[in-house]
Design an enzyme around this catalytic site. Structure first.
Site, PDB file in Angstrom:
ATOM      1  N   THR A  44     -20.130 -70.708  20.860  1.00 24.38           N
ATOM      2  CA  THR A  44     -20.727 -69.756  21.807  1.00 24.38           C
ATOM      3  C   THR A  44     -19.655 -69.157  22.699  1.00 24.38           C
ATOM      4  OG1 THR A  44     -22.787 -71.004  21.827  1.00 24.38           O
ATOM      5  CG2 THR A  44     -22.409 -69.494  23.670  1.00 24.38           C
ATOM      6  N   HIS A  48      -5.019 -65.855  31.463  1.00 26.49           N
ATOM      7  CA  HIS A  48      -4.522 -66.440  32.712  1.00 26.49           C
ATOM      8  C   HIS A  48      -3.077 -66.069  33.016  1.00 26.49           C
ATOM      9  CE1 HIS A  48      -2.024 -70.052  31.437  1.00 26.49           C
ATOM     10  NE2 HIS A  48      -2.559 -69.706  30.285  1.00 26.49           N
ATOM     11  N   CYS A 104       4.255 -75.954  29.284  1.00 26.39           N
ATOM     12  CA  CYS A 104       3.714 -76.746  28.178  1.00 26.39           C
ATOM     13  C   CYS A 104       4.609 -77.911  27.799  1.00 26.39           C
ATOM     14  CB  CYS A 104       3.492 -75.847  26.960  1.00 26.39           C
ATOM     15  SG  CYS A 104       2.399 -74.457  27.287  1.00 26.39           S
TER      16      CYS A 104
END
Length: 395
Positions: A237, A201, A324
């Site tokens: 997955t 991203h 963050c």
């Protein structure tokens, strides 16, 4: 108009990435670990994406592991290096004081597990030297981790030189390349790095997808346990649509890197000239050895939080540091490591551009920021004391 200038926090997903993802969401949605035909078609998509990243990074596909993002990649790289060192009786790790918290907090956790960590000081230009690393390496050093480009001040580190020092000393070297990937040329073999982290991203790919490059022969320690996905290196997955979109975005970013960098650098330098013309303003980090789209300045006498809110109201999305830590009232650890006093570090502004930004965007920023800074200073009792000479200016 509204200008988005917070691309170091995240970028808009490109149409190329979105179009690559849609078939995986609509038709090729099967589990790539399944043996049936739809599952194998999904597995082929995964293989193609791995090959794109490997080719663009100068690696082999077997050296590419997909993760959930840069933070997970950093965690796995650091823990892997630490565990490999511990098996040889080495429990010393070297990093820097201005790393992303994904690195710093992992190192804090490793300290609690008995590892010793040395954090290198940051020179005033924001560029760590290979000699600093050389002097810090000890016989029991297991790992060195130095970011490729800083996420707040954008300074680019001498990764190849640091890697050469580590290789000479027989020490593993990891670099967090989250801010650099897609914006700066990266060839892991030419650089000589052992491990490298990136996140989709940050180069117009989807959120929730990261890559960890680990040189052949570097055994990764699992941080997520479960199935045997990613050749047993990362259970769960695989996010096939996200990974395919990430590969498409990375391919596009690398293909247009030079032209995008030229455009962003020109916009960046215009912003730096305009903002540093404001009295008592300082640029953080080297003016040239920095990411093409990064501008980070401190304005004396104001608070960054008020600045950001007023800029947002006037149509500018910016930040005062890492997204963050945006909920923290503490000044940026990066700016403090750079030597900025607390009262100066509180007045920071980070503008991070992408190739989607325009000259008109820069015009808007430069027409708004000086007035907002002046308004906030006029409201500040601290600024009043500075102007009356009751306390000295620090910038």
């Amino acid at each position: 108009m509204y200008v988005y200038a917070d691309n170091a926090a995240t970028t808009a997903m490109s149409e190329t990435a979105l179009e690559a993802m849609l078939p995986c969401l609509r038709e090729e949605y099967a589990n790539p670990s399944s043996l049936h035909t739809p599952g194998q078609r999904a597995a082929e998509k995964l293989t193609e994406a791995r090959e794109i990243f490997a080719r663009r990074l100068g690696a082999s596909p077997a050296e590419i592991t997909f993760t959930s993002g840069g933070s997970e990649s950093d965690n796995q790289a650091l823990r892997s290096g630490a565990m490999l060192g511990m098996r040889k009786g080495k429990k010393h790790i070297i990093s820097t004081k201005f790393e992303h918290h994904a690195v710093l907090h992992t190192l804090q956790a490793l300290e609690k597990e008995g590892f010793e960590v040395t954090l290198l000081d940051i020179p005033s230009d924001g560029v760590v030297t290979a000699e600093q690393v050389r002097q810090a390496i000890r016989p029991d050093t297991a790992l060195v981790s130095v970011m490729f480009a800083n996420n707040e001040i954008g300074t680019i580190q001498p990764i190849a030189e640091i890697a050469a020092v580590c290789r000479e000393a027989g020490v593993l070297f990891h670099t967090d390349a989250v801010q650099a990937a897609g914006h700066l040329p990266i060839d892991v073999k030419e650089l000589g790095v052992d491990m490298l982290s990136l996140s989709a991203h940050k180069f117009h790919g989807p959120k929730g997808v990261g890559v960890l490059y680990a040189r052949r022969g570097v055994a990764l320690t699992n941080v997520i346990y479960g199935g045997a996905q990613e050749r047993g290196r990362r259970a769960g997955t695989e996010n096939v649509p996200g990974i395919v979109g990430a590969a498409a975005a990375f391919e596009e970013a690398c293909a247009h890197m030079e032209e995008n960098a030229q455009k962003m650098t020109a916009l960046r330098d215009r912003l730096i000239r305009g903002l540093t013309a404001i009295p008592h303003t300082v640029l953080n980090g080297d003016a040239e050895r920095r990411l093409p789209g990064n501008v980070n300045v401190c304005f004396e006498g104001i608070e960054g939080e008020s600045l950001l809110l007023m800029l947002d109201a006037k149509g500018i999305a910016a930040s005062s540091g890492s997204a963050c830590t945006s909920g923290s009232l503490d000044p940026s650890h990066v700016l403090l490591a750079l030597g900025r006093p607390h009262e100066v570090a509180h007045g920071s502004l980070r503008l991070s551009l992408s190739h989607y930004n325009t000259d008109a965007d820069v015009d808007h920023i430069l027409s708004v920021v000086p007035g907002v800074v002046e308004y906030l200073r006029n409201m500040s009792p601290v600024w009043d004391e500075l102007e009356r000479g009751e306390r000295p200016h620090l910038i």
